[in-house]
Scaffold this active site. Structure first.
Site, PDB file in Angstrom:
ATOM      1  N   LYS A 110       0.853  -1.186   0.000  1.00  0.00           N
ATOM      2  CA  LYS A 110       0.000   0.000   0.000  1.00  0.00           C
ATOM      3  C   LYS A 110       0.890   1.238   0.000  1.00  0.00           C
ATOM      4  O   LYS A 110       1.875   1.291   0.725  1.00  0.00           O
ATOM      5  CB  LYS A 110      -0.903  -0.026   1.239  1.00  0.00           C
ATOM      6  CG  LYS A 110      -2.323   0.380   0.918  1.00  0.00           C
ATOM      7  CD  LYS A 110      -3.299   0.031   2.009  1.00  0.00           C
ATOM      8  CE  LYS A 110      -4.632   0.695   1.685  1.00  0.00           C
ATOM      9  NZ  LYS A 110      -5.723   0.263   2.517  1.00  0.00           N
ATOM     10  N   GLU A 141     -19.822  -6.076   9.244  1.00  0.00           N
ATOM     11  CA  GLU A 141     -20.844  -5.351   9.999  1.00  0.00           C
ATOM     12  C   GLU A 141     -21.948  -6.265  10.503  1.00  0.00           C
ATOM     13  O   GLU A 141     -22.482  -6.070  11.600  1.00  0.00           O
ATOM     14  CB  GLU A 141     -21.447  -4.232   9.128  1.00  0.00           C
ATOM     15  CG  GLU A 141     -20.499  -3.068   8.838  1.00  0.00           C
ATOM     16  CD  GLU A 141     -19.501  -3.339   7.707  1.00  0.00           C
ATOM     17  OE1 GLU A 141     -19.599  -4.411   7.073  1.00  0.00           O
ATOM     18  OE2 GLU A 141     -18.629  -2.477   7.456  1.00  0.00           O
ATOM     19  N   ARG A 196     -25.512  -2.790   5.960  1.00  0.00           N
ATOM     20  CA  ARG A 196     -25.161  -4.202   5.818  1.00  0.00           C
ATOM     21  C   ARG A 196     -25.795  -5.086   6.895  1.00  0.00           C
ATOM     22  O   ARG A 196     -25.955  -6.278   6.704  1.00  0.00           O
ATOM     23  CB  ARG A 196     -23.637  -4.358   5.963  1.00  0.00           C
ATOM     24  CG  ARG A 196     -22.832  -4.163   4.733  1.00  0.00           C
ATOM     25  CD  ARG A 196     -22.818  -5.413   3.899  1.00  0.00           C
ATOM     26  NE  ARG A 196     -22.394  -5.151   2.550  1.00  0.00           N
ATOM     27  CZ  ARG A 196     -21.150  -5.284   2.104  1.00  0.00           C
ATOM     28  NH1 ARG A 196     -20.215  -5.706   2.912  1.00  0.00           N
ATOM     29  NH2 ARG A 196     -20.866  -5.020   0.855  1.00  0.00           N
TER      30      ARG A 196
END
Ligand SMILES: Cc1ncc(C[n+]2csc(CCOP(=O)(O)OP(=O)(O)O)c2C)c(N)n1
Length: 628
Positions: free
Chosen positions: A279, A365, A393
């Site tokens: 990243k 979630e 969600r």
């Protein structure tokens, strides 16, 4: 070289060395642009070579590239004809920070939420098969998104159907924060065994070459083969699920990527290509702080210093988290949960104060809500801090696991309202409508950060589930770290009383209503203003007084008008038999794109000036003040 790339086809003429040079140009362009506009720098810098390799090997848009979330796809935007518009990224009317089907035929899937790519790609692959087509479908999913149950639901079906599907696992060992969970650990183990593929090939060859001789020896050799196969070849979870596994390979090595993707392309069954990326690759500040550079605002390129407004008051998230830390001192039963957003929700503060009582469950979630329900069923006081948009969600878990059992879970709903540059997939404007009909659930939102504190302190004393909402961004700069007094439950706050109209606001938009009231008062109208604070329970005493006192009620909320706070007021006023008209000011029935919050508030009639204009129009002739 980037200037010459109008479409992915142009990449096919380039040598690997030229592609490597192009990758560096793309990196510089991404850094320069996001330094001005903010954006998902780290993830997009990590996928530059992967993007070039994918577009080199596959023929988009006939072959379908399905990017998970879409925040890592800036290089994809740049090589699919959007170079010139790239500087408009995330700005009003400009390119979206995610992928958009309307932007390009190469964007075959739109997202913003994690872990939808595998299900979507499998759907596309099955449609291809049913239609007798032959193109490739490639899903690119991060290791963070693989913590989501939905990804595994898709892997489960794909391994069963065994149709051609290529899943590229973009493994940078980061979600926004460092990735968490047992599967993340497993990926790390796979990663640290780069010889795996080679060993596998060698063993396969070896087994094929074992001479087959008759009788007992033959049976022994067969059993030995099975054992070796099990020990060496079947240890990989993707293979166990029915995928061919390629990897792990260096996601910044273009030659390797192109070679392996070409191999994967030739396989007639589901394939996982496990790619290791970094990243923030190529930009040292982002390499050093991948979490900070996940989605920063504008920054200085040379130093990587964030250019945010250092003088801004603390954010609502910060106030909520610090308040919960404070409450945690006297409430040992308080437990905090985040679904991969420890920094965004600032709940990492709670984690630092009480490491044993803090859980990052990954991008999960649904699990987070039911995990909280389990904790609550066993005497704990869980707080699930979650952005409004991601709570979507966990709807069934909210209803079936938390509210149906009336369990005291506190939902700290962050980013409630318009969110700005992230746009349509991230707006927190539906939660009131989907929360309102759920029995047992109480719902509140304060007008500022000090009320947020009072509501949280009160909420953790409630017997059942509670949702406390608060918006993105800074509070009003009010003193908030004084004593922590619970706000009286279910009580609205009268800010002014007036006979012509009462404006009833829910949340910080109350301050726009107050300003609108000033503008109207300057025109001679007698205007009341109420800070509702509670949607459930509604303060019906306040409503009865307002409906009796004023000729018009106007509700104001930064939320869709359909089924939200205003609807609740309208329903009650009508059922209680008042004939006072109720007008609802809220957001329209459409998805709202990226752009400044103030712009959209004004566009949809929720700025102070627009509220005043509309109220004056409604008051009309019959309601004109006596003085006029
Ligand atoms: C359902 C959902 N929850 C939370 C988020 C917030 N979010 C955006 S990106 C991200 C991390 C994704 O990690 P990974 O898939 O590994 O991609 P990377 O950014 O590392 O490339 C998270 C948690 C989201 N987009 N969707």
């Amino acid at each position: 070289m980037l200037e010459q790339i109008e479409s992915p086809q142009d990449l096919r003429a380039l040598s690997v060395e030229q592609l490597e040079a192009l990758a560096q140009e793309i990196r510089s362009f991404i850094i320069e642009t996001t330094a001005r506009s903010g954006g998902h720098v780290g993830a997009s810098l990590g996928t530059v070579e992967l993007t070039l390799a994918l577009h080199r090997v596959f023929h988009s848009p006939e072959d379908k590239l399905v990017w998970d979330i879409g925040h890592q796809a800036y290089a994809h935007k740049l090589v699919t004809g959007r170079r010139d518009r790239f500087p408009t990224l995330r700005q009003l009317g400009g390119l979206s920070g995610f992928l958009k089907r309307a932007e390009s035929p190469h964007d075959v899937w739109e997202a913003g939420h994690a872990a939808t790519s595998l299900s979507a790609a499998l759907g596309m692959a099955v449609a291809r098969d049913l239609k007798g087509e032959r193109h490739h479908v490639v899903a690119i999913i991060g290791d963070g998104a693989l913590t989501a149950g939905m990804a595994w639901e898709a892997l489960n079906q794909a391994g069963h159907l065994r149709t051609r599907l290529i899943v590229v696992v973009n493994d940078n060992s980061m979600s926004i924060a460092p990735n968490v969970g047992a599967f993340s650990r497993y990926l790390t183990d796979l990663r640290s065994a780069p010889a795996y593929s080679r060993l596998k090939q060698e063993v396969e060859q070896l087994l094929e070459n074992v001479p087959v001789v008759g009788g007992r020896l033959r049976r022994t050799v067969e059993r030995l083969k099975d054992l070796i196969h099990y020990a060496v070849l079947s240890g990989n979870v993707f293979e166990e699920l029915g995928f061919r596994y390629f990897g792990p390979l260096d996601g910044h090595d273009l030659a390797d990527l192109i070679a392996v993707l070409n191999n994967a392309r030739a396989v007639e069954e589901p394939v996982v290509v496990h790619v290791i990326t970094q990243k923030g690759r190529g930009y040292p500040p982002a390499e050093r702080h991948p979490d900070r550079f996940h989605g920063p605002g504008p920054f200085e390129v040379t130093s990587g210093r964030m250019l945010g407004d250092g003088a801004a008051p603390p954010s609502y998230s910060q106030v909520a988290a610090e308040t919960l830390v404070e409450l945690g001192r006297t409430h040992p039963e308080l437990v905090a949960i985040t679904a991969a957003m420890p920094d965004g929700t600032k709940m990492d503060l709670f984690g630092r104060a009480y490491p044993d009582r803090f859980f990052d469950v990954g991008i999960a979630e649904q699990h987070a809500a039911t995990f909280a329900a389990g904790l609550a069923a066993s005497g704990m006081r869980p707080v699930f801090a979650v952005y409004s948009t991601f709570l979507q969600r966990a709807y069934d878990q909210l209803i079936h696991d938390v509210c149906h059992q009336n369990l005291p879970v506190l939902f700290a709903i962050d980013r409630a309202g318009l969110v700005g540059a992230d746009g349509a997939t991230h707006q927190g404007v539906f939660d009131l409508t989907f929360l309102r009909p759920i029995p047992n659930l109480e719902i509140a939102m304060g007008k500022d950060e000090s009320e947020l504190r009072g509501l949280l302190a009160a909420a953790i004393q409630r017997p059942g589930p509670v949702a406390i909402r608060y918006p993105r961004g800074s509070g009003r700069g009010l003193p908030w770290n004084g004593s922590l007094e619970p706000l009286p439950w279910g009580k609205a706050e009268w800010l002014r009383r007036g006979e012509d109209v009462t404006l009833i606001g829910f949340g910080p938009i109350v301050y726009q209503a107050l300003k609108a009231a000033d503008l109207l008062a300057a025109e001679g109208y007698r205007v009341g203003v109420v800070n509702a604070r509670f949607l459930k329970p509604l303060d019906t005493e306040m409503l009865a007084e307002a409906a009796g006192r004023s000729r018009l009620l106007v509700t104001v909320e930064e939320h869709v008008a359909a089924g939200g706070f205003g609807s609740a007021v309208l329903e009650w006023v009508s059922q209680a038999g008042f004939s006072t008209p109720v007008q609802i000011l809220g957001l329209p029935d459409e998805f709202i794109d990226h752009g400044p919050v103030d712009y959209y508030l004004a566009l949809y009639g929720l700025s102070a000036e627009k509220i005043a204009e509309r109220v004056e129009a409604w008051l009309g002739k019959e309601c004109r003040p006596a003085s006029r």
